[in-house]
Every structure is written in C-alpha cells, then in structure tokens.
Design a protein around this motif. Structure first.
Motif, PDB file in Angstrom:
ATOM      1  N   LEU A  70      37.839  44.836  31.698  1.00  0.00           N
ATOM      2  CA  LEU A  70      36.508  45.412  31.902  1.00  0.00           C
ATOM      3  C   LEU A  70      35.893  45.844  30.579  1.00  0.00           C
ATOM      4  N   VAL A  71      36.677  46.545  29.774  1.00  0.00           N
ATOM      5  CA  VAL A  71      36.171  47.011  28.474  1.00  0.00           C
ATOM      6  C   VAL A  71      35.745  45.825  27.614  1.00  0.00           C
ATOM      7  N   TYR A  72      36.558  44.799  27.613  1.00  0.00           N
ATOM      8  CA  TYR A  72      36.252  43.641  26.773  1.00  0.00           C
ATOM      9  C   TYR A  72      34.957  42.959  27.238  1.00  0.00           C
ATOM     10  N   ALA A  73      34.840  42.775  28.553  1.00  0.00           N
ATOM     11  CA  ALA A  73      33.642  42.122  29.086  1.00  0.00           C
ATOM     12  C   ALA A  73      32.394  42.986  28.858  1.00  0.00           C
ATOM     13  N   PHE A  74      32.552  44.289  28.991  1.00  0.00           N
ATOM     14  CA  PHE A  74      31.423  45.226  28.810  1.00  0.00           C
ATOM     15  C   PHE A  74      30.926  45.148  27.364  1.00  0.00           C
ATOM     16  N   LYS A  75      31.876  45.098  26.457  1.00  0.00           N
ATOM     17  CA  LYS A  75      31.588  44.944  25.028  1.00  0.00           C
ATOM     18  C   LYS A  75      30.809  43.648  24.772  1.00  0.00           C
ATOM     19  N   LEU A  76      31.141  42.604  25.493  1.00  0.00           N
ATOM     20  CA  LEU A  76      30.526  41.293  25.251  1.00  0.00           C
ATOM     21  C   LEU A  76      29.142  41.155  25.880  1.00  0.00           C
ATOM     22  N   VAL A  85      28.792  43.131  39.240  1.00  0.00           N
ATOM     23  CA  VAL A  85      29.818  43.982  39.847  1.00  0.00           C
ATOM     24  C   VAL A  85      29.276  45.410  39.894  1.00  0.00           C
ATOM     25  N   GLY A  86      29.589  46.156  40.976  1.00  0.00           N
ATOM     26  CA  GLY A  86      29.061  47.497  41.147  1.00  0.00           C
ATOM     27  C   GLY A  86      29.864  48.559  40.429  1.00  0.00           C
ATOM     28  N   VAL A  87      29.503  49.824  40.634  1.00  0.00           N
ATOM     29  CA  VAL A  87      30.216  50.941  40.002  1.00  0.00           C
ATOM     30  C   VAL A  87      30.602  52.003  41.020  1.00  0.00           C
ATOM     31  N   GLU A  88      30.566  51.640  42.304  1.00  0.00           N
ATOM     32  CA  GLU A  88      30.820  52.635  43.347  1.00  0.00           C
ATOM     33  C   GLU A  88      32.210  52.451  43.985  1.00  0.00           C
ATOM     34  N   PRO A  89      32.797  53.553  44.449  1.00  0.00           N
ATOM     35  CA  PRO A  89      34.097  53.450  45.138  1.00  0.00           C
ATOM     36  C   PRO A  89      33.996  52.497  46.330  1.00  0.00           C
ATOM     37  N   PRO A 110      34.710  47.223  39.291  1.00  0.00           N
ATOM     38  CA  PRO A 110      35.522  46.247  38.548  1.00  0.00           C
ATOM     39  C   PRO A 110      37.022  46.511  38.631  1.00  0.00           C
ATOM     40  N   LEU A 111      37.443  47.572  39.331  1.00  0.00           N
ATOM     41  CA  LEU A 111      38.869  47.869  39.391  1.00  0.00           C
ATOM     42  C   LEU A 111      39.520  47.448  40.702  1.00  0.00           C
ATOM     43  N   ILE A 112      38.729  46.961  41.650  1.00  0.00           N
ATOM     44  CA  ILE A 112      39.340  46.301  42.806  1.00  0.00           C
ATOM     45  C   ILE A 112      39.556  44.831  42.429  1.00  0.00           C
ATOM     46  N   ASN A 113      40.424  44.158  43.156  1.00  0.00           N
ATOM     47  CA  ASN A 113      40.766  42.783  42.767  1.00  0.00           C
ATOM     48  C   ASN A 113      39.541  41.887  42.618  1.00  0.00           C
ATOM     49  N   ALA A 114      38.663  41.914  43.595  1.00  0.00           N
ATOM     50  CA  ALA A 114      37.498  41.030  43.547  1.00  0.00           C
ATOM     51  C   ALA A 114      36.683  41.300  42.288  1.00  0.00           C
ATOM     52  N   GLY A 115      36.514  42.573  41.948  1.00  0.00           N
ATOM     53  CA  GLY A 115      35.753  42.933  40.756  1.00  0.00           C
ATOM     54  C   GLY A 115      36.428  42.441  39.486  1.00  0.00           C
ATOM     55  N   ALA A 116      37.731  42.618  39.423  1.00  0.00           N
ATOM     56  CA  ALA A 116      38.471  42.186  38.231  1.00  0.00           C
ATOM     57  C   ALA A 116      38.427  40.668  38.081  1.00  0.00           C
ATOM     58  N   ILE A 117      38.333  39.978  39.209  1.00  0.00           N
ATOM     59  CA  ILE A 117      38.232  38.513  39.159  1.00  0.00           C
ATOM     60  C   ILE A 117      36.880  38.090  38.580  1.00  0.00           C
ATOM     61  N   VAL A 118      35.820  38.785  38.967  1.00  0.00           N
ATOM     62  CA  VAL A 118      34.504  38.506  38.371  1.00  0.00           C
ATOM     63  C   VAL A 118      34.546  38.753  36.856  1.00  0.00           C
ATOM     64  N   ILE A 119      35.221  39.822  36.461  1.00  0.00           N
ATOM     65  CA  ILE A 119      35.354  40.122  35.024  1.00  0.00           C
ATOM     66  C   ILE A 119      36.062  38.955  34.313  1.00  0.00           C
ATOM     67  N   CYS A 120      37.105  38.425  34.919  1.00  0.00           N
ATOM     68  CA  CYS A 120      37.815  37.275  34.327  1.00  0.00           C
ATOM     69  C   CYS A 120      36.878  36.090  34.179  1.00  0.00           C
ATOM     70  N   LEU A 185      41.436  32.266  38.505  1.00  0.00           N
ATOM     71  CA  LEU A 185      42.598  32.947  39.085  1.00  0.00           C
ATOM     72  C   LEU A 185      43.800  32.901  38.151  1.00  0.00           C
ATOM     73  N   ASP A 186      44.000  31.758  37.507  1.00  0.00           N
ATOM     74  CA  ASP A 186      45.109  31.662  36.559  1.00  0.00           C
ATOM     75  C   ASP A 186      44.994  32.745  35.489  1.00  0.00           C
ATOM     76  N   PHE A 187      43.805  32.895  34.942  1.00  0.00           N
ATOM     77  CA  PHE A 187      43.585  33.904  33.904  1.00  0.00           C
ATOM     78  C   PHE A 187      43.830  35.310  34.462  1.00  0.00           C
ATOM     79  N   TYR A 188      43.321  35.520  35.686  1.00  0.00           N
ATOM     80  CA  TYR A 188      43.511  36.817  36.333  1.00  0.00           C
ATOM     81  C   TYR A 188      44.997  37.165  36.464  1.00  0.00           C
ATOM     82  N   PHE A 189      45.782  36.208  36.931  1.00  0.00           N
ATOM     83  CA  PHE A 189      47.215  36.472  37.118  1.00  0.00           C
ATOM     84  C   PHE A 189      47.914  36.673  35.766  1.00  0.00           C
TER      85      PHE A 189
END
Lengths: 316, 316, 316, 316
Positions: A70-76, A85-89, A110-120, A185-189
């Motif tokens: 997330l930090v890396y993508a946010f930086k980019l 991706v949202g920012v709500e629980p 971005p900390l649920i799986n689906a969100g982290a996948i979008v980040i990837c 998905l490969d990158f995510y894993f």
C-alpha cells in the motif's frame, strides 16, 4: 522500568499464558511453524533498539506485506489510489463478496484481501520489474539486504487461493483489475510469502512513526499527511474482524499476519514487532496481542492517552 | 496562535466554503434547521473555555446521544454489555439487516442504530425511571439543568422509524430485546431528540478526555479502562460510513449526529464541539468536519501524532 | 383401481412410513397437534367426493390462507396487483430481508410472508369489513358456513411474529404498505388462524381446477387467465424452499401450511387435500407429500404428463 | 386450424410486434446476430414436423446446452448428482455469490451458471473424451451429424467470463469442483458455443416429451422418472428471473439462451423451438416468448390445463 525490564516483565506475565491458540494450517509452509516461538523487538525514535526472544528468526509476514505494498503504491500514484480502493472498515468477512459486488468492484480498504489485490495490480502497472523493485523497497526500509520472497510459501498459497481468485475475477468483471488475473495473483501470493524477523519488521515500520521519514537514510518515504493516512487505515482496518478490540486493548496503529507476526507504531515514539505463531479465533497472534496490551499499558503509550495502570475500580 | 485566534483563523478559512451540504429533511423538526448556523466550543483540561459563533443555541443532538446512553449502560452493567452488542466497525449500511441476521441479532457496535436500541433496552431494564434518570445523568455531565427531550422531534422520528422497527423486531426474534418493542423504540427516539448547545456538548464529553472523571464534580463516571473502551469505539464507529475518512482528516475519537453536531475529544487535552446543520453524503456535518480538520492540523493534535502544517510536498 | 381403492393402497403403503417429522411448536396452538392424525379428501370435476381418515376435523390452515387472500385481492384489483408484489420464486429464505431491501420493498411473490402481508394491506384498503368479507368469501367457496378464525392461534402468532414485523416495517419504509402496520399484521395473523378440514380445503380449491368457476354455485371467481396465474404461482412458490422437489414428486400446483395441511389441484380433473401434522425439515407435511406422490404416481396425474408406474430401470 | 395455419396466425399477430428487445452484445459472436431472424419448429409425438421461417439456420444455443449437459450427467451418475447441485429455484441473481457461499458451494440448481459448471466438472471426471463424447450425444439426439462447437464463440466468452471464474473458484474453495478450474471453465464455454437450428433443437428435446425415449432410435435416454425430474427443473428454473412469468404465459417446461433460442416441450404431445435474437430485460427472447404464448393459447396446451381462448372478462 526501562524497556528491557518491561520486556522481562511481559515475559514473566506471559509464562502462564495458555490461550496461545492454533498455528495456521491452511498452507503447509505455515503449519510447520513452532508455536513456542516468541519474540519482541522495539525501535525508538532516538534509534535505540531492544530485543527479547526470537527476534532474529525470519517468519512469513503474510498480510503485514499489505501495508508495505500500500505504501509503495501510494507513493507512486498518490491520492488517485482512492479511486480504486476505499478507506473504510469492512465489517465481518461473511459477505465480503456481496459487499464487493454491491460496491461495484471497489474494495472497502487496502488491507482486506480484495484491496491488497488491487494494490498489486497497480504496482504491476507502475513498475518495470515489480518483484525486484518491491523487494528492494522493503530491503531499503529494513536495512536488511537479505530479505527474500519464499517461493515455496507462495506456491502453497496459490494452490488453495480459490477465494482470492473469486474476488479478483469479480473485480475484473467490474473493470477494477487492469492486468492479467494470474499475473496479479502470483504477485500477491509472493508478497505474502516474504520472510522477515521481528527486528526487520520493527525497523521497516519505523518510518510510519516518524511522519514518513526512513530513520536509516533520513529520506522521506511518504509526506506527513500521507503517513497519517496509512496510520489511520491501520488503526481501523489492520486486524481483520478484531480491529475494535485491538484499538481498545493496544490502542496503536498496526498490522497482523497469519504467520503470527504483529507490528505496531506509536507516532513520534517507537515501532514494535512481536511474533508468536498461535492465532486466536479472529486470526491474530493470541500471545502477540497480549504482549502488546501489557506493553502499552505499562508504558502508558496508546493513542487514547495515558491510562493509569492501577485504575480505581470503584466509582466514587 | 492562541485558541481564540485559531477559531478566528478557521472562521476565515471557511468563509468561502461552499460544500456546505444539505440539512436533514426526513423529519420536520430537523428540516427547519438554519443551514447558516455555525458554532465551535472548546473546553480544555485546565478548564479554559473558548467559544465562536452560535455556541449557546440548543440543537437536536440525534445520534450523539448514542455515546451517552452507551456510557450510562456501561456504568450500570459493566463488561456484561459486550454479550449483547459488539465493538467492531460495521461496514456499509446497505446490508445492516442481513448482517444482524447473520450475527444472530447481536449488533456490530453500540453506535449503529441497532446497537443503540439494545442499549436502550438495557437502560429500561436497569433504571427505575429511565427518562428521568437519563436526562439527570446528562444534566450532571453538562452542568446545565435545562437540557430537555424535545417531544415534537421524538414524535416525528417515530412516525418514519420503520427501519428501526425492522431492526428491533429482528433482534427480538433472536431474543436480544427484553422489553416491549414499542417501549424501547419510544425511549430510543426520545434520546435522539435531546437538544444541547455546542457549549453543553463540549462540557458533557470532557470526562472522556479526562480518563473518565467529570471535570465539574471530579467524580468518576467511568474507570480509565472503560473510558479507553468508549474512545476506541468512537474512533472506529462514530461517523457512519465515514469513520476512516474522519480518522484521517481529524484523527480524534468523536461522534456526529444528523442535526449537524459533532463532538470530539483529545485525551488529556480537550473536548471540542462544532455545529453546522448542512450534511455531506455520508450524513455528517460537512462544514463541521472541515472545521475540525483545520483545528487539529493547526494545533497538531490528533491521535496519530504531531503533523507538520507545512509538509514537504516533494520526496527527497 | 377406483379412487377409494387408491386411498386404501396409499394408506397401506404409508403404514410403515416413519419419517413423519415434527409437529410445529413455535406457537402453542400448533404444538398441541396430534401427529397421528391423517386425512385425504378428493373432489373431482364431476363432483364426486372421496374421503379417507380424519377428513372432517378442522385444523389450522396457516399459509394455505395466502392463496385465498391472493385470489380475493386479485379479483378486487386485477393486474395492478403486480405493481406491489412479484411472481418469481424467492430462493432460500436466509436472506429474505436483504432481498426485500434490494428490491425496494417489493416481495418476490405473494406466497412468501412479505408478499402475503402486502396482500393483506390491499384487502384492508379495498374492503369495508375485511374480516367479515374475507371469511364470507372462504365460506362461499367451501360451502361450509361454520368456518372460523381462531382467535387464540392468531394471538399466539402475534406474540412471536417479530420477523414478520421486521418485514412489514421494511416494506413500510419503502412505501409499499398503505395502512397501519399493526392493523395489517393483525389481519395477517387472523388469516393464518383460519381452521378448515381436508374436506373444506379440497372443496374450496376446486375452482382453481375448473378454470376459475366455483363448482357449487357455478359463479366465476376468476377468469381462466387469472386462474392460470394463480396455479403457476402455486407450482413455483407454494412449498417454501421445497418447490422444486414437490414439482418433481407430486407435479401439481398446490400450497402447504405449517399446520400440516396440503392442498393441490389437477386442472380439469380434481382438487385434493391431505393433512398430517408432522413436518419435514423444509416445513411441509412429511407424510402429506408422500401420500400425494403416491396418488399422482398411481393415477398418472401430474402436469408433467403420464408417468408409467413400473418404469424400466435399465437403459437399453 | 392445423399447426401450419397456427404458425401463420402467429406470424401475422407478430407483424406489428415492436418490443423485440436487444441482441446480446457482451460477446462479439452474439453481437453480430441479425435481430430480424425468426424461426419456429414443431415436432409432434406422432413424428410430424412443422417449420416456419429461419428454422434451418444454426445459432448459438448458449444456456440451452445446460439442459443437455445435465441430462448427460444425470444419465451417468444418477441421483448422486443431487449431492452436488440442488433442484430449487434461485431467486434474483443479485446475490448469487453470497447464496453460493451461504450454501457451502452447492449451487441452487443445474440451470444457473454455477450449477452448470458443477455439471461440467462431473462430465470431465466421468468421460474419457468429454468434448467428443458430448457432441456425439447431442448429434445422436438431434439426428444431425454436423452439429459443432464454435471455437470463436467459446474464446470470446472466456475472455469476459470473470463472474463465472468467481463462481467456480468459490465452489472450488468449498471442495465442490474436482478438476482443474481452467479445464472445467473451458469445457463450460465450449458447451455454450454449440450451434444448432430450431429444427435441431426441437428434435433434440423431443425425448423429454416422450418420457425419456429418443424418437429417432427409440432408445431410452432417461427413465420416465428421471425425465419428470428434468422437466420439473426446466419449468421452475429454465428462464433466469422470469420463470414465474414464463410459467404463466406459456406454461411449459423449457429453456432459453441468450442467443435468442427457446425450446419447450409439452409432455406426450410435442417439442417446439423458436428463435429470435432480440432479448427482453431478463435475457430471454422477447418475440420468442410471445410466439410461444400465442401457440399454447391457441392450442390450449400448457401444463395448467385447457384455457379457453375467449375468456369471459366479467365476473358473474
């Protein structure tokens, strides 16, 4: 008490701790984990470091990697990130697919799986060599050039990653995945498979306690504003369906992984990492949470302000 | 800058603020609200008070009352409370009924409607004269003996309260409501109808910034531990589906109401209340959030630590 | 075999039938039911009648009344009815509330509770004296002037009708209930409380096998087109989450109730009612379904065409 | 009127029919369809055949193939099939994923996508050469040795099949898919891509009107009991979220596809296929449904019994 004494005190208090929980078993790479491992590592604003237990042994950081990607993508891409991706629980996970469908393929955070996948997906679009670039980014933050992906773990995850596959395909159907599903998905894993020690983690996350500056290089990773964004997301979404409980008990922004690691930061003060592979029913390290609870209670350091250790029990 | 100057600065910055949003119209009592009203009131740990704008005019506190009823019930039954209501964020409201059904009638937290209704049920069971006892409790906290329910507002709410009715009946079917459905809903609507000014609110919530002690009487309302629980719930669940955004922008535990009020506390420092009836799309006071964002930025007071006002925009 | 012999044959076959299920216990009025009661009653197009067992004893028709209220409302308002309730099957009940919310308060069909409640709302709007008018309508169809509501049953249902309360309030919030919520629910519970015998039921439903004409008076209740509509809704939606299984086993349009009654019609041929209070896991009379399955197999009368009794078991 | 005259009558009535709907556009192979094509083909129990319009031109049968694969799998594994897929209607598709999750990866019925995917998984496990064996099965039923898969269509479908991918991965996570996910989906898309004419379809489905016997070879495909099962599933689940409406208007078991084809059978009487590529909002051929409605009205052939053409409009 100095920090070393506090660590000792925590260790003493946890001797009889018997709600140690279960080691994650859904992938072989985790199931082999030794439930008796325990480590705590503290890095302070002043650069002091305190270690207790198994702090140099690398373990699978799993979902903790979601914060780093997330930090890396946010930086980019900056605040454009929030279009995807949202920012709500997210509430309980039982209906994560229907929620994703209802919200048109935009994950809640971005900390649920689906969100982290979008980040990837974003990292793959933005980076020339996503695997190399990302591990280099983590190594720079940690100061440890030996941090690695663990191919075996990634392969295990992939073999049983059907729910993640369901999520990414649903997002693809809504146009929120740009790259090839398999590639993402490969990158995510692989990101989940990174192995780090408590020491590595505490060091790596220290920039989030320093308003965005890497303490090793003094280079800015994120602006102070961006850092606040990451910290607030960690506090509200970093512990699966136990965020509220963690906010109460520990009171710090942080992130856990099913490998048994937890890292948390206290702004302007310190970064702390704990590791104990036994998980509670919510998937967070059982002993790890207890250790952090004791630590923030003794040090009176949590974002809800100083809390007296010996509280009056009776109302006057 | 002292606080009075900061208030002036905020007022200046907000002059051109044109995303003022819409006044809630679903009940007549709110629809009549004047969108141009604006007030800010600050109470500090040292007991100093600072006012700006319409700070003495009472308005409908609506959902802000959910924190007060929660505190009162928590005081009465202690941690048994968590058998009947959770402490986790709830995700988007689109499937609140199915979530409640999935979780067997246990609401996710006490600040969503279903959770607040359970709290009302508990108060009715515990108190001899719930209406009198509760208003007395609020008056004591605020130091204002004139605080009142507004019958007309409660009646309006009741007339269109079908969704709340659906929720309470579903909980009753799971055995999580002990008293008569009508009786509980009536009490719930009365609590929402309470009218307070910015001054009242800031004063009333100050005990949550003081580890649980009423500043006016120095009597303990909650233990420090219990106070931390309330504050963490407010931070994670206090702003409908905008909790993550509020945590980022303002960074304080707080609670909003559709009457346009927001109250927030900074542990060991201050309690602050704002009022502006125009709501954003998530149902929170639009100008109120902006005012608090500026306030916590200038004073560098948010739970995620000091944030420099003039942040470096470029990475080094 | 004539019908009387077939009834005897069914009775013989069912002697060892031991999956008799459980009597409904959620309301006292049903829990007192004798699980050993069993009756079958057949009325043919030619006006012949055949009885077996407890065919004259009245029992609570429960959800079977939903067809009668639907017919009455359809007669009164015609196809405008379909603006307020759908005609499609509803899937499993686990998410009935969320489905109702998703579809803006329009129930999927008139035979689920939410749909039947909308029908009650329509009857209250349309009829001068809904209670009197409705019971008179049922008496005319059945030819039995003694059919009654059972106040005790209605009162029991009301006491535990929280889910129905949740549904009606949700529909009211979408504007799909015109009358007072209490008034509509009261009427709904009264309709469920009606008591009829197998003989009454078979006679009452005969008009649906006769293209809409009451066989006793030869007066038209519905047009042939309207009758087809009712029959198709019964076939697709008449047996809770067991409609597919019933269509396969019995193959007739019909309706069941948790009082253990089932009524089914074979167009242009007959109307048949069975009663056995033991329910299967889906809430339908266990022995009743079995009896009807044997009956339609022996008589080769189901809407999917003649089926040979002794089917070749091997493929050639 | 004989059948040829009835076809002419239908053709006349449909001249001004202007609710022809939209051709499916989500895959290029379908988007190229000519909306003005129209064909009807009837095969009777006695072996007579009647054609009208474009009855020899092959089109993409799409979901109609789901019935054929279901029949083939049912033939192979018998009632064990129902351990892996249900027989009940599915409600609206908006929450198909959550329903699948709630029911532990068991699809509601074999005619929704998830169910048909499970059927493909079974065929792959059971057959030596699934692609060859299946097309041979279809050719035998139709008597047409030239029926083919259309590779281009299958490839198009695959490219946008993300929702199907989400479903199959979710089922795999519950253990309800034995084979490789890619392999199963490939087969599924190939089945959908089969091209047949109205004549082929009417001929192929004739065995379902004959209690399970292939009229061309007189060999049994299914037992009469099994045939009833297939027919009841078609009646309840064959038309997406329009099954109730189709049962009312047409009143026959059948199946539609987004290629604009519909096939329906009247037990012991006939099999009929229509084709018109324009789809209504529910995804069924708009003109096709109208044609069948007129046909079953004129011939008074629907499972709900003879319906007079000129119904009395007024109640007496």
């Amino acid at each position: 008490m100095n920090y070393q004494e506090i660590f000792q005190e925590i260790s003493n208090e946890l001797k009889g701790f018997d709600e140690i929980g279960q080691v994650a078993t859904y992938i072989p790479a985790l199931a082999k984990g030794n439930p008796n491992k325990f480590g705590m590592y503290l890095v302070t604003e002043e650069g002091h470091e305190y270690a207790h237990g198994d702090t140099e042994e690398p373990f699978s950081i799993q979902s903790i990697s979601k914060v780093l990607s997330l930090v890396y993508a946010f930086k980019l891409v900056g605040t454009d990130l929030w279009k995807r991706v949202g920012v709500e629980p997210s509430g309980s996970p039982f209906n994560s697919l229907v929620q994703l469908e209802y919200e048109q393929g935009i994950p809640r955070n971005p900390l649920i799986n689906a969100g982290a996948i979008v980040i990837c997906d974003i990292l793959i679009s933005q980076l020339e060599n996503p695997y190399d670039d990302f591990i280099r980014f983590v190594r720079e933050l940690s100061g440890n050039p030996n941090i690695q992906y663990r191919e075996e773990t990634a392969a295990s995850e992939k073999e049983c990653g059907y729910k993640n596959n369901a999520h990414i395909n649903l997002m693809k159907s809504f146009g929120n995945i740009d790259n090839d599903v398999e590639q993402v998905l490969d990158f995510y894993f692989y990101l989940c498979s990174i192995e780090m020690s408590c020491k590595d983690l505490a060091q790596t996350f220290m920039f989030l306690a320093r308003g965005g500056k890497n303490p090793l290089t003094n280079k800015r990773v994120l602006t102070a504003q961006e850092t606040k964004r990451i910290n607030s997301i960690m506090l509200l979404c970093g512990f699966y369906d136990e965020a509220g409980e963690f906010a109460f008990k520990v009171g710090l922004p942080g992130k856990s992984g099913v490998g048994g690691g937890i890292v948390a930061i206290y702004p302007d003060q310190y970064s702390i990492a704990v590791w104990s592979p036994g998980l509670n029913s919510k998937g967070n390290s059982s002993k790890g949470i207890k250790a952090l609870e004791i630590f923030t209670t003794i040090t009176q350091s949590n974002v809800f302000g100083p809390m007296p250790i010996f509280d009056e029990l009776e109302y006057e």
